[in-house]
Design a protein around this motif. Sequence first.
Motif, PDB file in Angstrom:
ATOM      1  N   PRO A 182       2.291   7.253 -19.861  1.00 15.61           N
ATOM      2  CA  PRO A 182       2.913   6.201 -20.663  1.00 15.61           C
ATOM      3  C   PRO A 182       2.034   4.954 -20.733  1.00 15.61           C
ATOM      4  O   PRO A 182       1.243   4.688 -19.825  1.00 15.61           O
ATOM      5  CB  PRO A 182       4.213   5.898 -19.915  1.00 15.61           C
ATOM      6  N   GLU A 183       2.183   4.204 -21.811  1.00 20.65           N
ATOM      7  CA  GLU A 183       1.421   2.965 -21.979  1.00 20.65           C
ATOM      8  C   GLU A 183       1.807   1.988 -20.881  1.00 20.65           C
ATOM      9  O   GLU A 183       2.961   1.884 -20.504  1.00 20.65           O
ATOM     10  CB  GLU A 183       1.729   2.357 -23.350  1.00 20.65           C
ATOM     11  N   GLY A 184       0.843   1.292 -20.365  1.00 23.83           N
ATOM     12  CA  GLY A 184       1.095   0.324 -19.306  1.00 23.83           C
ATOM     13  C   GLY A 184       1.003   0.899 -17.905  1.00 23.83           C
ATOM     14  O   GLY A 184       1.110   0.156 -16.929  1.00 23.83           O
ATOM     15  N   LEU A 185       0.829   2.218 -17.794  1.00 21.19           N
ATOM     16  CA  LEU A 185       0.718   2.831 -16.471  1.00 21.19           C
ATOM     17  C   LEU A 185      -0.515   2.306 -15.735  1.00 21.19           C
ATOM     18  O   LEU A 185      -0.488   2.054 -14.546  1.00 21.19           O
ATOM     19  CB  LEU A 185       0.653   4.351 -16.594  1.00 21.19           C
ATOM     20  N   PHE A 186      -1.596   2.146 -16.469  1.00 19.20           N
ATOM     21  CA  PHE A 186      -2.843   1.653 -15.870  1.00 19.20           C
ATOM     22  C   PHE A 186      -2.900   0.143 -16.057  1.00 19.20           C
ATOM     23  O   PHE A 186      -3.279  -0.357 -17.108  1.00 19.20           O
ATOM     24  CB  PHE A 186      -4.049   2.341 -16.518  1.00 19.20           C
ATOM     25  N   ASP A 187      -2.535  -0.592 -15.020  1.00 15.91           N
ATOM     26  CA  ASP A 187      -2.495  -2.049 -15.103  1.00 15.91           C
ATOM     27  C   ASP A 187      -3.813  -2.656 -14.616  1.00 15.91           C
ATOM     28  O   ASP A 187      -4.759  -1.945 -14.268  1.00 15.91           O
ATOM     29  CB  ASP A 187      -1.309  -2.591 -14.307  1.00 15.91           C
ATOM     30  N   ASP A 188      -3.863  -3.980 -14.584  1.00 20.76           N
ATOM     31  CA  ASP A 188      -5.083  -4.680 -14.164  1.00 20.76           C
ATOM     32  C   ASP A 188      -5.491  -4.317 -12.735  1.00 20.76           C
ATOM     33  O   ASP A 188      -6.679  -4.192 -12.441  1.00 20.76           O
ATOM     34  CB  ASP A 188      -4.896  -6.190 -14.278  1.00 20.76           C
ATOM     35  N   ALA A 189      -4.503  -4.143 -11.853  1.00 25.83           N
ATOM     36  CA  ALA A 189      -4.810  -3.785 -10.468  1.00 25.83           C
ATOM     37  C   ALA A 189      -5.509  -2.433 -10.408  1.00 25.83           C
ATOM     38  O   ALA A 189      -6.461  -2.242  -9.644  1.00 25.83           O
ATOM     39  CB  ALA A 189      -3.530  -3.771  -9.635  1.00 25.83           C
ATOM     40  N   PHE A 190      -5.057  -1.477 -11.236  1.00 28.33           N
ATOM     41  CA  PHE A 190      -5.706  -0.172 -11.267  1.00 28.33           C
ATOM     42  C   PHE A 190      -7.160  -0.317 -11.706  1.00 28.33           C
ATOM     43  O   PHE A 190      -8.067   0.254 -11.094  1.00 28.33           O
ATOM     44  CB  PHE A 190      -4.978   0.792 -12.213  1.00 28.33           C
ATOM     45  N   PHE A 191      -7.387  -1.071 -12.786  1.00 27.94           N
ATOM     46  CA  PHE A 191      -8.746  -1.231 -13.290  1.00 27.94           C
ATOM     47  C   PHE A 191      -9.652  -1.876 -12.245  1.00 27.94           C
ATOM     48  O   PHE A 191     -10.774  -1.428 -12.015  1.00 27.94           O
ATOM     49  CB  PHE A 191      -8.757  -2.041 -14.589  1.00 27.94           C
ATOM     50  N   GLU A 192      -9.176  -2.936 -11.603  1.00 23.93           N
ATOM     51  CA  GLU A 192      -9.980  -3.606 -10.583  1.00 23.93           C
ATOM     52  C   GLU A 192     -10.296  -2.656  -9.426  1.00 23.93           C
ATOM     53  O   GLU A 192     -11.419  -2.596  -8.953  1.00 23.93           O
ATOM     54  CB  GLU A 192      -9.262  -4.847 -10.060  1.00 23.93           C
ATOM     55  N   ASP A 193      -9.278  -1.921  -8.960  1.00 27.97           N
ATOM     56  CA  ASP A 193      -9.490  -0.999  -7.846  1.00 27.97           C
ATOM     57  C   ASP A 193     -10.461   0.112  -8.218  1.00 27.97           C
ATOM     58  O   ASP A 193     -11.319   0.494  -7.430  1.00 27.97           O
ATOM     59  CB  ASP A 193      -8.160  -0.381  -7.400  1.00 27.97           C
ATOM     60  N   TRP A 194     -10.328   0.658  -9.424  1.00 23.23           N
ATOM     61  CA  TRP A 194     -11.190   1.765  -9.816  1.00 23.23           C
ATOM     62  C   TRP A 194     -12.625   1.292 -10.051  1.00 23.23           C
ATOM     63  O   TRP A 194     -13.577   1.989  -9.687  1.00 23.23           O
ATOM     64  CB  TRP A 194     -10.638   2.476 -11.046  1.00 23.23           C
ATOM     65  N   VAL A 195     -12.802   0.118 -10.611  1.00 21.62           N
ATOM     66  CA  VAL A 195     -14.154  -0.440 -10.788  1.00 21.62           C
ATOM     67  C   VAL A 195     -14.795  -0.649  -9.416  1.00 21.62           C
ATOM     68  O   VAL A 195     -15.964  -0.320  -9.203  1.00 21.62           O
ATOM     69  CB  VAL A 195     -14.104  -1.742 -11.610  1.00 21.62           C
ATOM     70  N   CYS A 196     -14.026  -1.168  -8.463  1.00 19.86           N
ATOM     71  CA  CYS A 196     -14.549  -1.352  -7.102  1.00 19.86           C
ATOM     72  C   CYS A 196     -14.912  -0.014  -6.471  1.00 19.86           C
ATOM     73  O   CYS A 196     -15.916   0.090  -5.763  1.00 19.86           O
ATOM     74  CB  CYS A 196     -13.528  -2.087  -6.236  1.00 19.86           C
ATOM     75  N   PHE A 197     -14.104   1.009  -6.732  1.00 19.59           N
ATOM     76  CA  PHE A 197     -14.384   2.337  -6.196  1.00 19.59           C
ATOM     77  C   PHE A 197     -15.703   2.881  -6.757  1.00 19.59           C
ATOM     78  O   PHE A 197     -16.531   3.425  -6.011  1.00 19.59           O
ATOM     79  CB  PHE A 197     -13.230   3.284  -6.514  1.00 19.59           C
ATOM     80  N   LEU A 198     -15.935   2.722  -8.045  1.00 17.44           N
ATOM     81  CA  LEU A 198     -17.197   3.171  -8.647  1.00 17.44           C
ATOM     82  C   LEU A 198     -18.380   2.399  -8.065  1.00 17.44           C
ATOM     83  O   LEU A 198     -19.448   2.976  -7.816  1.00 17.44           O
ATOM     84  CB  LEU A 198     -17.148   3.009 -10.173  1.00 17.44           C
ATOM     85  N   TYR A 199     -18.192   1.104  -7.841  1.00 14.47           N
ATOM     86  CA  TYR A 199     -19.233   0.269  -7.235  1.00 14.47           C
ATOM     87  C   TYR A 199     -19.539   0.762  -5.820  1.00 14.47           C
ATOM     88  O   TYR A 199     -20.702   0.898  -5.429  1.00 14.47           O
ATOM     89  CB  TYR A 199     -18.759  -1.179  -7.229  1.00 14.47           C
ATOM     90  N   LEU A 200     -18.492   1.074  -5.062  1.00 19.80           N
ATOM     91  CA  LEU A 200     -18.657   1.585  -3.710  1.00 19.80           C
ATOM     92  C   LEU A 200     -19.434   2.907  -3.731  1.00 19.80           C
ATOM     93  O   LEU A 200     -20.352   3.108  -2.941  1.00 19.80           O
ATOM     94  CB  LEU A 200     -17.287   1.766  -3.070  1.00 19.80           C
ATOM     95  N   LEU A 201     -19.071   3.802  -4.644  1.00 19.01           N
ATOM     96  CA  LEU A 201     -19.781   5.083  -4.744  1.00 19.01           C
ATOM     97  C   LEU A 201     -21.255   4.884  -5.078  1.00 19.01           C
ATOM     98  O   LEU A 201     -22.126   5.551  -4.514  1.00 19.01           O
ATOM     99  CB  LEU A 201     -19.126   5.970  -5.796  1.00 19.01           C
ATOM    100  N   GLN A 202     -21.546   3.970  -5.993  1.00 16.78           N
ATOM    101  CA  GLN A 202     -22.939   3.703  -6.338  1.00 16.78           C
ATOM    102  C   GLN A 202     -23.706   3.209  -5.113  1.00 16.78           C
ATOM    103  O   GLN A 202     -24.830   3.649  -4.863  1.00 16.78           O
ATOM    104  CB  GLN A 202     -23.045   2.666  -7.448  1.00 16.78           C
ATOM    105  N   ASN A 203     -23.100   2.324  -4.338  1.00 19.65           N
ATOM    106  CA  ASN A 203     -23.773   1.802  -3.149  1.00 19.65           C
ATOM    107  C   ASN A 203     -24.013   2.898  -2.122  1.00 19.65           C
ATOM    108  O   ASN A 203     -25.072   2.944  -1.493  1.00 19.65           O
ATOM    109  CB  ASN A 203     -22.961   0.665  -2.535  1.00 19.65           C
ATOM    110  N   ARG A 204     -23.043   3.788  -1.950  1.00 12.81           N
ATOM    111  CA  ARG A 204     -23.235   4.883  -0.995  1.00 12.81           C
ATOM    112  C   ARG A 204     -24.380   5.787  -1.428  1.00 12.81           C
ATOM    113  O   ARG A 204     -25.178   6.220  -0.606  1.00 12.81           O
ATOM    114  CB  ARG A 204     -21.957   5.689  -0.845  1.00 12.81           C
ATOM    115  N   LEU A 205     -24.460   6.069  -2.715  1.00 13.54           N
ATOM    116  CA  LEU A 205     -25.556   6.907  -3.213  1.00 13.54           C
ATOM    117  C   LEU A 205     -26.888   6.183  -3.104  1.00 13.54           C
ATOM    118  O   LEU A 205     -27.888   6.759  -2.666  1.00 13.54           O
ATOM    119  CB  LEU A 205     -25.294   7.305  -4.665  1.00 13.54           C
ATOM    120  N   GLU A 206     -26.916   4.924  -3.497  1.00  9.48           N
ATOM    121  CA  GLU A 206     -28.174   4.176  -3.489  1.00  9.48           C
ATOM    122  C   GLU A 206     -28.717   3.970  -2.083  1.00  9.48           C
ATOM    123  O   GLU A 206     -29.913   4.108  -1.838  1.00  9.48           O
ATOM    124  CB  GLU A 206     -27.971   2.815  -4.161  1.00  9.48           C
ATOM    125  N   PHE A 207     -27.840   3.639  -1.144  1.00 14.96           N
ATOM    126  CA  PHE A 207     -28.290   3.347   0.213  1.00 14.96           C
ATOM    127  C   PHE A 207     -28.197   4.558   1.141  1.00 14.96           C
ATOM    128  O   PHE A 207     -28.495   4.465   2.321  1.00 14.96           O
ATOM    129  CB  PHE A 207     -27.492   2.178   0.797  1.00 14.96           C
TER     130      PHE A 207
END
Length: 113
Positions: free
Chosen positions: A77-102
Motif C-alpha cells: 500500500p502507498e505510504g508503507l515506506f516512510d521516511d524512517a524506512f528510507f533513512e534506515d535502508w540508505v544507512c544499511f547500503l552505506y554500511l554494506l559499502q563500508n564493509r566491502l571497501e574495508f
Amino acid sequence: MKRARDTAEYAFAQRLYDRLAQSRHVKVPEQDVLGLSMLLLAHESRNDHIRDIPEYREFYEETMDLTERLTAVFGCPEGLFDDAFFEDWVCFLYLLQNRLEFRIYSDWEPTAM
C-alpha cells in the motif's frame, strides 16, 4: 585509507586516541586510528551525516528502485515506506559499502570454546 580519513568517524577516533595519549603519555599509531575508524564505519547502524557524502544520492536512488519493485511485486500500500524506512535502508547500503571497501565482515555465529 584516504576515504576513511575524510569521515567524521576518523575525527572521532582521532580525538579519542588523543585523549588516551595525553592520559597515558603514549603515542598512538596512525594505523590504530584508521583501524578504529574503519570498524566504526563498518558496524554503525545509524549515520546522521550520511547526506554529506557523495554516494548518498546513489544509495537513495537504489532505495527508491527497491521500494518501487517491492510495491510492484507485492502490491504494497502507498505510504508503507516512510521516511524512517528510507533513512534506515540508505544507512544499511552505506554500511554494506563500508564493509566491502574495508573488508570488515561480521559473523555473529557463536564459536565453541
